[in-house]
Each structure stands twice: as C-alpha cells, then as structure tokens.
Design a protein around this motif. Structure first.
Motif, PDB file in Angstrom:
ATOM      1  N   ALA A 196       0.864  -1.189   0.000  1.00 35.69           N
ATOM      2  CA  ALA A 196       0.000   0.000   0.000  1.00 35.69           C
ATOM      3  C   ALA A 196       0.897   1.235   0.000  1.00 35.69           C
ATOM      4  CB  ALA A 196      -0.912  -0.024   1.218  1.00 35.69           C
ATOM      5  N   ILE A 197       1.363   1.586  -1.209  1.00 38.11           N
ATOM      6  CA  ILE A 197       2.338   2.670  -1.406  1.00 38.11           C
ATOM      7  C   ILE A 197       1.871   3.974  -0.727  1.00 38.11           C
ATOM      8  CG2 ILE A 197       3.532   4.073  -3.169  1.00 38.11           C
ATOM      9  CD1 ILE A 197       2.888   1.715  -5.147  1.00 38.11           C
ATOM     10  N   SER A 198       2.790   4.612  -0.029  1.00 39.51           N
ATOM     11  CA  SER A 198       2.600   5.928   0.619  1.00 39.51           C
ATOM     12  C   SER A 198       1.737   5.925   1.879  1.00 39.51           C
ATOM     13  CB  SER A 198       2.015   6.973  -0.359  1.00 39.51           C
ATOM     14  OG  SER A 198       3.001   7.459  -1.225  1.00 39.51           O
ATOM     15  N   THR A 199       1.126   4.785   2.230  1.00 43.51           N
ATOM     16  CA  THR A 199       0.171   4.822   3.348  1.00 43.51           C
ATOM     17  C   THR A 199       0.801   4.597   4.723  1.00 43.51           C
ATOM     18  OG1 THR A 199      -0.364   2.467   3.247  1.00 43.51           O
ATOM     19  CG2 THR A 199      -1.664   3.937   1.848  1.00 43.51           C
ATOM     20  N   GLY A 200       2.129   4.430   4.752  1.00 42.91           N
ATOM     21  CA  GLY A 200       2.811   4.258   6.036  1.00 42.91           C
ATOM     22  C   GLY A 200       3.469   5.568   6.420  1.00 42.91           C
ATOM     23  N   ILE A 201       4.788   5.575   6.347  1.00 43.76           N
ATOM     24  CA  ILE A 201       5.582   6.744   6.729  1.00 43.76           C
ATOM     25  C   ILE A 201       5.154   8.001   5.942  1.00 43.76           C
ATOM     26  CG2 ILE A 201       7.964   7.660   6.700  1.00 43.76           C
ATOM     27  CD1 ILE A 201       8.796   4.603   7.166  1.00 43.76           C
ATOM     28  N   TYR A 202       4.748   7.843   4.681  1.00 44.85           N
ATOM     29  CA  TYR A 202       4.380   8.993   3.860  1.00 44.85           C
ATOM     30  C   TYR A 202       2.961   9.525   4.110  1.00 44.85           C
ATOM     31  CZ  TYR A 202       8.744   8.907   1.134  1.00 44.85           C
ATOM     32  OH  TYR A 202      10.060   8.984   0.729  1.00 44.85           O
ATOM     33  N   GLY A 203       2.194   8.845   4.973  1.00 48.30           N
ATOM     34  CA  GLY A 203       0.960   9.429   5.508  1.00 48.30           C
ATOM     35  C   GLY A 203      -0.271   9.532   4.618  1.00 48.30           C
ATOM     36  N   ALA A 235      -6.140   5.922  -0.734  1.00 49.54           N
ATOM     37  CA  ALA A 235      -5.033   5.267  -1.444  1.00 49.54           C
ATOM     38  C   ALA A 235      -5.491   3.925  -2.025  1.00 49.54           C
ATOM     39  CB  ALA A 235      -3.853   5.065  -0.499  1.00 49.54           C
ATOM     40  N   ALA A 236      -6.336   3.213  -1.284  1.00 50.37           N
ATOM     41  CA  ALA A 236      -6.826   1.908  -1.754  1.00 50.37           C
ATOM     42  C   ALA A 236      -7.696   2.093  -2.998  1.00 50.37           C
ATOM     43  CB  ALA A 236      -7.610   1.214  -0.639  1.00 50.37           C
ATOM     44  N   GLU A 237      -8.523   3.135  -2.998  1.00 53.10           N
ATOM     45  CA  GLU A 237      -9.385   3.377  -4.169  1.00 53.10           C
ATOM     46  C   GLU A 237      -8.552   3.753  -5.387  1.00 53.10           C
ATOM     47  OE1 GLU A 237     -12.722   5.894  -3.249  1.00 53.10           O
ATOM     48  OE2 GLU A 237     -13.415   4.487  -1.720  1.00 53.10           O
ATOM     49  N   ILE A 238      -7.525   4.544  -5.165  1.00 52.36           N
ATOM     50  CA  ILE A 238      -6.641   4.913  -6.285  1.00 52.36           C
ATOM     51  C   ILE A 238      -5.946   3.667  -6.830  1.00 52.36           C
ATOM     52  CG2 ILE A 238      -4.490   6.146  -6.877  1.00 52.36           C
ATOM     53  CD1 ILE A 238      -5.504   8.380  -4.925  1.00 52.36           C
ATOM     54  N   ALA A 239      -5.482   2.805  -5.937  1.00 47.23           N
ATOM     55  CA  ALA A 239      -4.792   1.577  -6.371  1.00 47.23           C
ATOM     56  C   ALA A 239      -5.722   0.742  -7.253  1.00 47.23           C
ATOM     57  CB  ALA A 239      -4.336   0.774  -5.148  1.00 47.23           C
ATOM     58  N   VAL A 240      -6.915   0.455  -6.752  1.00 46.01           N
ATOM     59  CA  VAL A 240      -7.852  -0.408  -7.495  1.00 46.01           C
ATOM     60  C   VAL A 240      -8.289   0.261  -8.799  1.00 46.01           C
ATOM     61  CG1 VAL A 240     -10.147  -1.478  -7.430  1.00 46.01           C
ATOM     62  CG2 VAL A 240      -8.637  -1.652  -5.442  1.00 46.01           C
ATOM     63  N   ASP A 241      -8.657   1.531  -8.748  1.00 50.90           N
ATOM     64  CA  ASP A 241      -9.111   2.237  -9.956  1.00 50.90           C
ATOM     65  C   ASP A 241      -8.024   2.275 -11.031  1.00 50.90           C
ATOM     66  OD1 ASP A 241     -11.511   2.682  -8.808  1.00 50.90           O
ATOM     67  OD2 ASP A 241     -11.233   4.829  -8.457  1.00 50.90           O
ATOM     68  N   THR A 242      -6.804   2.554 -10.610  1.00 50.46           N
ATOM     69  CA  THR A 242      -5.711   2.673 -11.581  1.00 50.46           C
ATOM     70  C   THR A 242      -5.413   1.330 -12.244  1.00 50.46           C
ATOM     71  OG1 THR A 242      -4.789   4.432 -10.205  1.00 50.46           O
ATOM     72  CG2 THR A 242      -3.359   3.539 -11.915  1.00 50.46           C
ATOM     73  N   ILE A 243      -5.424   0.274 -11.464  1.00 51.88           N
ATOM     74  CA  ILE A 243      -5.162  -1.055 -12.027  1.00 51.88           C
ATOM     75  C   ILE A 243      -6.296  -1.452 -12.979  1.00 51.88           C
ATOM     76  CG2 ILE A 243      -4.923  -3.520 -11.458  1.00 51.88           C
ATOM     77  CD1 ILE A 243      -3.689  -2.392  -8.720  1.00 51.88           C
ATOM     78  N   ARG A 244      -7.524  -1.216 -12.539  1.00 54.01           N
ATOM     79  CA  ARG A 244      -8.688  -1.566 -13.369  1.00 54.01           C
ATOM     80  C   ARG A 244      -8.698  -0.814 -14.698  1.00 54.01           C
ATOM     81  NH1 ARG A 244     -10.401  -5.799 -11.189  1.00 54.01           N
ATOM     82  NH2 ARG A 244     -11.979  -5.864  -9.556  1.00 54.01           N
ATOM     83  N   SER A 245      -8.259   0.436 -14.681  1.00 50.65           N
ATOM     84  CA  SER A 245      -8.333   1.213 -15.925  1.00 50.65           C
ATOM     85  C   SER A 245      -7.018   1.212 -16.709  1.00 50.65           C
ATOM     86  CB  SER A 245      -8.800   2.643 -15.641  1.00 50.65           C
ATOM     87  OG  SER A 245      -7.997   3.206 -14.637  1.00 50.65           O
ATOM     88  N   PHE A 246      -6.073   0.411 -16.262  1.00 54.91           N
ATOM     89  CA  PHE A 246      -4.790   0.337 -16.967  1.00 54.91           C
ATOM     90  C   PHE A 246      -4.972  -0.326 -18.324  1.00 54.91           C
ATOM     91  CE2 PHE A 246      -0.682  -1.743 -17.936  1.00 54.91           C
ATOM     92  CZ  PHE A 246       0.128  -0.626 -17.943  1.00 54.91           C
ATOM     93  N   GLU A 247      -4.510   0.368 -19.343  1.00 54.79           N
ATOM     94  CA  GLU A 247      -4.662  -0.185 -20.689  1.00 54.79           C
ATOM     95  C   GLU A 247      -3.321  -0.444 -21.319  1.00 54.79           C
ATOM     96  OE1 GLU A 247      -7.339   1.923 -23.209  1.00 54.79           O
ATOM     97  OE2 GLU A 247      -8.811   2.066 -21.597  1.00 54.79           O
ATOM     98  N   THR A 248      -3.223  -1.583 -21.961  1.00 52.92           N
ATOM     99  CA  THR A 248      -1.969  -1.956 -22.591  1.00 52.92           C
ATOM    100  C   THR A 248      -2.259  -2.822 -23.817  1.00 52.92           C
ATOM    101  OG1 THR A 248      -0.011  -3.325 -22.281  1.00 52.92           O
ATOM    102  CG2 THR A 248      -1.866  -3.834 -20.886  1.00 52.92           C
ATOM    103  N   ASP A 249      -1.310  -2.838 -24.746  1.00 56.47           N
ATOM    104  CA  ASP A 249      -1.487  -3.687 -25.930  1.00 56.47           C
ATOM    105  C   ASP A 249      -0.970  -5.095 -25.677  1.00 56.47           C
ATOM    106  OD1 ASP A 249      -2.537  -1.600 -27.329  1.00 56.47           O
ATOM    107  OD2 ASP A 249      -0.583  -0.938 -28.082  1.00 56.47           O
TER     108      ASP A 249
END
Ligand code: AR6
Length: 169
Positions: A114-121, A127-141
C-alpha cells in the motif's frame, strides 16, 4: 487483469515482481523498503546504486536477488500533505509506471504494497481506491500481467483494499 487482496509480508510473495515503496534515493529506508532490502540481501543495494535515484511517481526495476520474487520494481510514492499538491496523480503514476515496466518485462504476476500509506501518511481508504481504480483502468497492448496482488500488512489496509475492490466490482 485479476486483482487479489492478500494479507501477507510482501517479501514472502513468490511472484514475478514485488513493488517497493522506496524514497528518491532508492538506497533503502524503513517500512516495507527496509524489509525488502533485508530479505533481498546486500546485492539489492548495489544494484540500486546504479539506478541513480528516482523522482516521485517514477518506477525502476532490479533483480530480486535473495527474494522469492524474480524482480523488484522500485517506486517513489508521494508524501501526503493535504491532498492538494498532486498527491493522487503521483500515487496513480506509481501504479501505472510499475505496470508498464511489468508489461515491458512480460511479467505475469506482480505484488504491490500500500504505497505511501505508512511513513508517507497517505489516507488508507483513498489510497486503496486509487490503487484499485488505476489497475482496473490500466490499458496496454501486450496484456502479459494476469494477476495483481494488493498486499495488506495490517487489518485496516486489508479492509480498505477489500472494500475498494468490491466497490469497483
Ligand atoms: N510487507 C508488506 N507491506 C508492508 C511491509 C511488508 N513487509 N512492511 C510495511 N508494510 P511504508 P511509504 C506496509 O511506510 O508510506 C521508507 O522509509 C505498511 O504497513 O513502508 O510509501 C522508504 O524508504 C504500509 O501499509 O512506505 C520511504 O522513505 C505500506 O507498507 C518511506 O518509507 C507502506 O508503508 C516510504 O513511505
């Protein structure tokens, strides 16, 4: 791309790559960064020296050395201030740039802390919603990545990730 939320120590994950929540020096630190460097052994630091650091949101790759994972993708998450300093965009870039590298290396499995959710506050739910949304909408060929593991080290993170995943369907 399948998303799995798992409660585990990321250093124990047998996957093609684990992602490290590093700092700009890429030379190690506390939290998950410290745990990854300890488990990978001193060769990881040697390899990291050659990377010449990274900017916030950027991702760089090394071997995994003594880890069960073949590679480590090092990213620098944003330090959370008040949410108005581009933190969300930078956090999103961490997930996107890691996935781009995973595709470039034709990896099938990748595990994120969970990037940034420890020491970086960074607030855990956002952060969890951003993680899931970004992965779900990631597009690649190329579509090499089959499974993305979102790793929770504590119960609060597990709940946040699990709910974000359910919310997004
Ligand atoms: N496995 C999985 N997750 C872990 C582990 C582990 N072994 N250990 C901690 N976490 P943090 P950040 C979780 O602080 O906020 C370092 O000093 C932790 O519970 O590691 O991005 C770097 O060098 C939390 O949910 O990273 C930077 O200076 C998540 O990993 C700075 O910390 C991220 O917490 C980066 O801060």
């Amino acid at each position: 791309m399948k998303i799995e939320v798992v409660k585990k120590d990321i250093t124990e994950m047998t996957v093609d790559a684990i992602v490290n929540a590093a700092n700009k020096s890429l030379l190690g630190g506390g939290g998950v960064d410290g745990a990854i460097h300890r488990a990978a052994g001193p060769k990881l630091k040697e390899a990291c020296r050659k990377l010449n650091g990274a900017e916030t949101g950027e991702a760089k790759i090394t071997e995994g050395f003594d880890l069960p994972a073949r590679y480590v993708i090092h990213v620098v998450g944003p330090v959370y201030n008040d949410g108005s300093r581009g933190e969300a965009e930078k956090l999103k870039s961490c997930y996107q740039n890691s996935l781009r590298l995973a595709e470039e290396y034709e990896l099938k499995t990748i595990a994120f802390p969970a990037i940034s959710t420890g020491i970086y506050g960074y607030p855990k739910e956002e952060a969890a919603e951003i993680a899931v949304d970004t992965i779900r909408s990631f597009e690649t060929d190329s579509n090499s990545v089959e499974t993305v593991y979102l790793i929770a080290f504590d119960d609060e993170t597990f709940t946040s990730l699990d709910q974000a995943k359910k919310k997004r369907g």
